[in-house]
Design a protein around this motif. Structure first.
Motif, PDB file in Angstrom:
ATOM      1  N   ASP A 590     -46.077 -53.174  23.027  1.00 56.29           N
ATOM      2  CA  ASP A 590     -45.454 -54.021  23.895  1.00 56.29           C
ATOM      3  C   ASP A 590     -45.808 -53.392  25.380  1.00 56.29           C
ATOM      4  N   SER A 592     -45.215 -54.685  28.088  1.00 57.28           N
ATOM      5  CA  SER A 592     -44.168 -54.511  29.377  1.00 57.28           C
ATOM      6  C   SER A 592     -43.609 -53.059  29.451  1.00 57.28           C
ATOM      7  N   LYS A 593     -43.864 -52.148  28.622  1.00 57.58           N
ATOM      8  CA  LYS A 593     -43.592 -50.943  28.836  1.00 57.58           C
ATOM      9  C   LYS A 593     -44.220 -49.933  29.724  1.00 57.58           C
ATOM     10  N   ARG A 598     -45.424 -47.049  27.270  1.00 61.27           N
ATOM     11  CA  ARG A 598     -45.459 -47.340  25.702  1.00 61.27           C
ATOM     12  C   ARG A 598     -45.420 -46.098  24.917  1.00 61.27           C
ATOM     13  N   ASN A 637     -46.819 -44.989  35.129  1.00 57.87           N
ATOM     14  CA  ASN A 637     -47.212 -46.489  34.982  1.00 57.87           C
ATOM     15  C   ASN A 637     -48.138 -47.225  35.980  1.00 57.87           C
TER      16      ASN A 637
ATOM     17  N   ARG C  60     -31.273 -56.749  26.445  1.00 61.78           N
ATOM     18  CA  ARG C  60     -32.377 -56.339  27.258  1.00 61.78           C
ATOM     19  C   ARG C  60     -31.846 -55.629  28.466  1.00 61.78           C
ATOM     20  N   GLN C  61     -32.496 -54.397  28.644  1.00 59.28           N
ATOM     21  CA  GLN C  61     -32.002 -53.862  30.176  1.00 59.28           C
ATOM     22  C   GLN C  61     -30.643 -53.275  30.213  1.00 59.28           C
TER      23      GLN C  61
END
Lengths: 722, 94, 137
Positions: A590, A592-593, A598, A637, C60-61
């Motif tokens: 994923d 988005s991590k 990730r 990140n 989510r979150q």
């Protein structure tokens, strides 16, 4: 290459159709050549399935992500062992495994019976070909394991980390071998019904296959339990999960079948019951596959989403309706040759044991399908939990153990009160002694059910020992052999009987383990910082320090990051030992991590550490709290998102080091469960007994004696099997 | 393309194996497997007799019951032996 | 007693036992079962003091740790209603944002207060063996 795999499947489907057609035509028209041709088609089917499996396995080993299945279930960093076994973690792959095992089993049984059972075997061939054809149809029509991707990804999704456990990888093939194995006696039972040849011939021909299937299924169930205990991080071995129940149901009915066929062989009774049992076993085996694969119990809505649920349901319905109609139409041929003379007879106890086993299966069936039942009845989906299962199955299990103690010593037809006394005096004394010892030395008195179980178990064990002793001494009086030789000869000459007794002993040992570990389990969940100590079940456990390692996963499952703890445990006697529970972190794809995140926010699995012991196990798991790393990870990140792999590896190492130096309090679970090891030991004993019982017994030496038949018979019978 | 070629090759191979008995015509063995069937039946019958013997030794079968069961089983065994000998082309022992 | 009457008697006893078992099954299962409710059902009609089994997706979150308690939000599959959950105990391995979970407990002041160790994760996408992890005994 994928084309060759698909071709193997389609050719397999045509071959299966031909096998069914040729054997049916051959036996109907009395043309033996067609029967042989049909049998050969089954051998070809096995070869084709081997070919298809080879194609798929080579794709997994090469990590060829143009195969949808490989891209979904494997990855380049998956260890080789798990690449090989990733095939059956996927739906399509497990269908191929079914078809492969079925064709191999069918080939084996048809080869072994190629010169006997000429009436029944062609029909059995047809049944097996139809079952294989169904699975091939599923693959050809809906779930082709050789589906390819136009744009293969650079990296696959990887095998689910939870499944990266040796037991889990052997478990599905074991279960499937069991499921598939039961299709052999089922096919021959159908053949026997069609030909109205309802004696014990079909049982003799396929009994060993049923026993082998039973053994594999049981081993598979045990491995599943072991996986649950050591991998799932909750510390139990059985949760009455639908998937577990699905494998237990055919095993229970199969157990009933293995017992009741003895009554048909010896006394010509219970014929209807036996065919019904084997049909039920086979249907439950199909249902087991169906439950796992269709997701129907997850929710009724998931069922619609499954591609093969409806097909499976239709096939199961056809099998049920077809076999029921067949049994009903053959009722006149299934009459008993004898009557039940007395309720105090071996036959009656076999029947009772059967009823208890089937009742157990019904209870589990009801509980497993309760969400569907309640949705149908009340409109809301409700489920029953483990306490419900425990409450209903415990009494039945107790009765079962009691029957296991009585059944083997009761004689056929009827037993006299004097015989009963002679048979039970010593075992009952042994059980009473156990009761007193258990009351005096252990806390068993607080748990009446556990106490009762240990009492009955002692009775069973005493009966088994007495059987061995009496058999061996009977042999000694005839042959004058010394004890060890008499004992081994006794077992060698009566493998099925004494193998069965050994299996009985194993089952009660297993039940003792279950009783002890479920009644006297002590579980603690605590949150500790390094240096803290807590008590659990007689142990003082100290959290000494945190650990963080990279690429050093003990289980070899390929996890890049492992956080853990070093625990120092001290028992009552002051003996100390170290436990190292840990938690593996697997990277997610994923994006988005973040490039660094990730690695920390993907799947994670508990790697529990267990101090195994005959008296009790100390089981520990850790759940490290890495929330303190969230800030640094976000920074990393942003900073190192586009850096080279080497730099990112250094950053990850630095983050891990940061956790090791200054860990937040971690959550631990410690379980002290007494006698739990005996579950695995008992399972091993059952396996040993089953192997002894299933081992082909050597044929008695053939003697060409030119003399009166009766004399020859006597001589043949005295001749030792060599 | 690969698929079609593979399918044709595989079907031809299967056809070759499957068609052989049809072309050869004659069944595999002259006695049609009767011998193996009888030998298996004999072994099964022997095992039953031994089992009954063990049962009576262990007191799980009364002497009278055993006598009648044993007589019946031995009778059936003798019949199998006779049929085996007939298969060998020998006159049954008298 | 003559044999045929004996057989009838046995049949009656066997049928009676079967009926008792069936009755026990039906009675105990319906009385012991817990209903699974979606967030929208709980929001609409939760009675205080009654225990529910809440099922849905972890939003989510939404996952946060508050000392020993875990706080997160469970949403309907279609994402309409959402309920905040407060949970204490062991969290099963596959627990993640976006996953299907089941948790038992009751509504208190707009928050679903879960029973200890009652969190179960469902994972429908991959291998179903991991459906119900952590059914603590």
């Amino acid at each position: 290459m994928a084309g060759i795999g698909s071709a193997c499947l389609f050719a397999g489907l045509l071959t299966a159709v031909y096998a069914a057609g040729a054997s049916l035509y051959g036996v109907r028209a009395g043309n033996a050549a067609f029967v042989i041709s049909g049998r050969r088609a089954i051998y070809c089917l096995a070869a084709l399935m081997l070919g298809a499996t080879a194609v798929l396995q080579s794709a997994f080993l090469r990590s060829d992500f143009s195969y949808a299945l490989v891209a979904e279930g494997s990855s380049t960093d998956t260890p080789t062992f798990y690449k090989v076994t990733a095939m059956w973690a996927t739906q399509d792959g497990s269908l191929l495994l079914w078809a492969l095992l079925l064709s191999l089993f069918a080939s084996a049984v048809l080869f072994l019976t190629r010169r006997s059972l000429r009436g029944i075997a062609p029909y059995a061939t047809a049944v097996l070909a139809i079952v294989a054809g169904f699975f091939l149809l599923l693959m050809v029509g809906w779930e082709n394991p050789f589906g390819t991707l136009a744009n293969p990804p650079a990296e696959g999704g990887g095998l689910n980390p939870l499944l990266r456990h040796p037991a889990m990888m052997i478990h599905p093939p074991m279960l499937y071998t069991g499921y598939v194995g039961f299709s052999i006696p089922f096919a021959f039972a159908v053949g026997a019904l069609i030909t109205r040849n309802t004696g014990a011939d079909w049982i003799r021909a396929t009994r060993r296959f049923a026993l082998v299937a039973w053994t594999f299924l049981g081993t598979g169930i045990m491995l599943g339990a072991l996986w649950s205990y050591t991998e799932l991080g909750w510390g139990g071995y059985w949760a009455w999960d639908p998937v577990e129940n699905a494998s237990l149901m055919p095993w229970l009915v199969g157990t009933a079948f293995l017992h009741s066929i003895m009554v048909q062989e010896k006394r010509g009774m219970l014929k209807i019951w036996n065919v019904c049992l084997i049909i039920a076993t086979f249907v439950l085996a199909l249902l087991g596959t169906f439950l796992v694969r269709s997701g129907i119990l997850d929710s009724i809505h998931a069922f619609g989403a499954s591609t093969i649920g409806v097909q499976f349901l239709v096939f199961i319905a056809l099998v049920v309706v077809g076999s029921t109609a067949l049994v009903i139409s053959r009722l006149p041929y299934l009459r008993s040759e004898a009557r039940l003379d007395s309720l105090l007879s071996r036959e009656a106890f076999f029947l009772l044991n059967n009823l208890v086993l089937v009742a157990l299966c019904l209870v589990i069936f009801w509980g497993t399908f309760f969400p569907l039942i309640s949705e149908a009845v009340t409109g809301t989906e409700a489920s029953v939990g483990p306490p419900w299962f425990n409450r209903l199955t415990t009494p039945l299990a107790l009765v079962l153990v009691l029957l296991m103690a009585i059944g083997p010593v009761v004689s056929w037809r009827r037993i006299s009160p004097a015989g009963l006394l002679r048979a039970f005096m010593w075992p009952v004394l042994g059980a009473l002694l156990t009761l007193l010892v258990a009351l005096a030395l252990t806390p068993a008195g607080e748990r009446p059910l556990a106490l009762l179980m240990s009492c009955f178990a002692a009775l069973v064990l005493a009966v088994v020992v007495q059987e061995f002793w009496r058999g061996a001494s009977a042999r000694r009086t005839i042959s004058g052999d010394p004890w060890p030789r008499a004992l081994s000869r006794l077992v060698a000459r009566n493998r099925r009987r004494y193998g069965g007794y050994i299996a009985h002993a194993g089952i009660v040992v297993l039940f003792l383990g279950v009783a002890g570990s479920s009644a006297f389990l002590e579980q603690r969940d605590v949150r500790l910082s390094p240096g803290d100590t807590f008590k659990s079940g007689g142990y003082d456990i100290t959290y000494e320090r945190a650990t963080a390692t990279l690429g050093e996963d003990r289980a070899g499952s390929g996890a890049p990051i492992t956080f853990g703890a070093v625990l120092r445990a001290r028992d009552e006697d002051g003996k100390t030992f170290t436990l190292r529970p840990s938690r593996n972190f697997y990277p997610t794809q994923d994006a988005s991590k973040g490039a660094i995140g990730r690695f920390f926010e993907g799947e994670a699995t508990s790697e529990v550490d267990v101090r195994w012991g005959l008296r009790r196990d100390l089981w520990t798991a850790i759940r490290p709290d890495i929330s303190a790393l969230e800030g640094p990870i976000r920074e990393a990140n942003a900073k190192f998102g586009n850096s080279s792999g080497d730099v990112q590896a250094l950053v990850i190492a630095a983050l891990a080091e940061r956790y090791r130096r200054d860990p937040a309090p971690a959550t631990f679970r410690a379980i002290v469960s007494p006698l739990v090891s005996w579950i695995w030991i008992g399972g091993g004993i059952v396996l040993l007994g089953a192997l002894i019982a299933a081992w082909p017994s050597p044929e008695a030496r053939l003697r060409r004696v030119r003399s009166l038949y009766s004399a020859r018979l006597g001589r043949d019978l005295r001749a030792e099997p060599s | 393309m690969e698929y079609a070629v593979a399918l044709i090759v595989l079907l031809c191979l299967v056809g070759l194996v499957v068609m052989r008995p049809l072309l050869a015509g004659a069944p595999e063995s002259p006695d049609g497997g009767a011998r193996e069937e009888l030998e298996a039946a004999k072994e099964a019958k022997y095992r039953e007799i031994r089992d009954a013997e063990l049962d009576v030794q262990m007191g799980k079968l009364s002497k009278e019951d055993h006598r009648s069961i044993d007589r019946e089983l031995r009778g059936e065994a003798i019949e199998i032996l006779e049929r085996l000998d007939r298969l060998d082309g020998r006159a049954p022992d008298s | 007693m003559d044999p045929s009457r004996k057989r009838t008697l046995r049949l009656v006893v066997a049928l009676g036992a079967a009926l008792i078992l069936a009755g026990a099954l039906i009675y105990t299962s319906f009385s012991a079962s817990t209903e699974a409710s979606t967030p929208s059902q709980v929001v609409a009609s939760a009675e205080p003091g009654r225990s529910y089994e809440l099922t849905g997706k972890v939003a989510r979150q939404s996952v946060a740790r508050d000392d020993d308690r875990l706080r997160f939000v469970i949403r309907d599959r279609d994402g309409k209603a959402a309920v905040p959950v407060s949970y204490e105990g062991v969290v099963p391995d596959p627990f993640r944002e976006g996953r299907e979970v089941i948790v038992s407990g009751e509504m208190k002041n707009g928050t679903f207060v879960a029973e200890r160790d009652s969190l179960v994760t469902k994972c429908p996408s991959k291998f179903t063996k991991e459906q119900t992890v952590n059914r603590g005994t």
